[in-house]
Design a protein around this motif. Structure first.
Motif, PDB file in Angstrom:
ATOM      1  N   GLN A   1      27.366  -5.346   6.142  1.00 34.31           N
ATOM      2  CA  GLN A   1      27.350  -5.308   4.681  1.00 34.31           C
ATOM      3  C   GLN A   1      26.416  -4.217   4.170  1.00 34.31           C
ATOM      4  O   GLN A   1      26.738  -3.498   3.229  1.00 34.31           O
ATOM      5  N   GLU A   2      25.276  -4.074   4.813  1.00 36.53           N
ATOM      6  CA  GLU A   2      24.318  -3.035   4.424  1.00 36.53           C
ATOM      7  C   GLU A   2      24.895  -1.641   4.690  1.00 36.53           C
ATOM      8  O   GLU A   2      24.758  -0.733   3.870  1.00 36.53           O
ATOM      9  N   ARG A   3      25.572  -1.474   5.812  1.00 31.13           N
ATOM     10  CA  ARG A   3      26.179  -0.189   6.143  1.00 31.13           C
ATOM     11  C   ARG A   3      27.251   0.182   5.124  1.00 31.13           C
ATOM     12  O   ARG A   3      27.302   1.315   4.637  1.00 31.13           O
ATOM     13  N   LYS A   4      28.101  -0.791   4.757  1.00 32.17           N
ATOM     14  CA  LYS A   4      29.144  -0.534   3.771  1.00 32.17           C
ATOM     15  C   LYS A   4      28.555  -0.226   2.398  1.00 32.17           C
ATOM     16  O   LYS A   4      29.061   0.624   1.669  1.00 32.17           O
ATOM     17  N   ARG A   5      27.473  -0.909   2.052  1.00 33.75           N
ATOM     18  CA  ARG A   5      26.824  -0.660   0.764  1.00 33.75           C
ATOM     19  C   ARG A   5      26.265   0.760   0.701  1.00 33.75           C
ATOM     20  O   ARG A   5      26.424   1.458  -0.295  1.00 33.75           O
ATOM     21  N   LEU A   6      25.679   1.228   1.799  1.00 39.07           N
ATOM     22  CA  LEU A   6      25.145   2.582   1.838  1.00 39.07           C
ATOM     23  C   LEU A   6      26.253   3.650   1.814  1.00 39.07           C
ATOM     24  O   LEU A   6      26.063   4.734   1.279  1.00 39.07           O
ATOM     25  N   LEU A   7      27.405   3.339   2.412  1.00 43.64           N
ATOM     26  CA  LEU A   7      28.517   4.282   2.412  1.00 43.64           C
ATOM     27  C   LEU A   7      29.120   4.455   1.012  1.00 43.64           C
ATOM     28  O   LEU A   7      29.645   5.522   0.686  1.00 43.64           O
ATOM     29  N   ARG A   8      29.058   3.415   0.189  1.00 44.51           N
ATOM     30  CA  ARG A   8      29.611   3.482  -1.158  1.00 44.51           C
ATOM     31  C   ARG A   8      28.817   4.389  -2.088  1.00 44.51           C
ATOM     32  O   ARG A   8      29.282   4.780  -3.118  1.00 44.51           O
ATOM     33  N   ARG A   9      27.593   4.669  -1.755  1.00 48.42           N
ATOM     34  CA  ARG A   9      26.731   5.502  -2.622  1.00 48.42           C
ATOM     35  C   ARG A   9      27.152   6.927  -2.633  1.00 48.42           C
ATOM     36  O   ARG A   9      27.703   7.539  -1.868  1.00 48.42           O
TER      37      ARG A   9
END
Length: 118
Positions: free
Chosen positions: A110-118
């Protein structure tokens, strides 16, 4: 060498496993009492949908990537470096992985996906 054999378990085995903490028993005590290896009991206790062969289990334990805790089988997350229960609550299913789940936990994903969305 650890081998997992088909085991004939008592009728009340599921109830004993479900209530093992209330009775104050550990996985090790149950494995000695029923003459079943700890990996099999860990999978019963954690109700893990993932498949894990004996050879893979021994390999992961010897490398420190998996362990048998007091109440479940735990897997090491490759990102946060923590041991988490080997269940769907903590790991996503990955059909091409030998043990059936990703090497990193849901929280790290979830953290990895959140960072990719930025």
């Amino acid at each position: 060498m650890l081998t997992v054999l088909p085991v004939v378990l008592p009728r009340n085995f599921a109830a004993l496993i479900a209530n093992h903490q209330r009775y104050g028993w550990t996985i090790s005590q149950l494995s000695r009492r029923f003459n079943v290896d700890e990996m099999t009991l860990g999978l019963y206790v954690s109700k893990s949908p993932f498949t894990l062969t004996t050879k893979l289990y021994i390999n992961r334990v010897s490398r420190g990537k998996m362990r048998v805790a007091e109440d479940c089988l735990e897997k090491h997350c490759s990102r946060c470096k923590e041991f988490l229960p080997y269940t769907l609550e903590f790991f996503n299913v990955h059909t091409r992985s030998p043990d059936g789940c990703y090497a990193h936990c849901l929280f790290c994903e979830q953290e990895r996906k959140r960072l990719l969305r930025r």
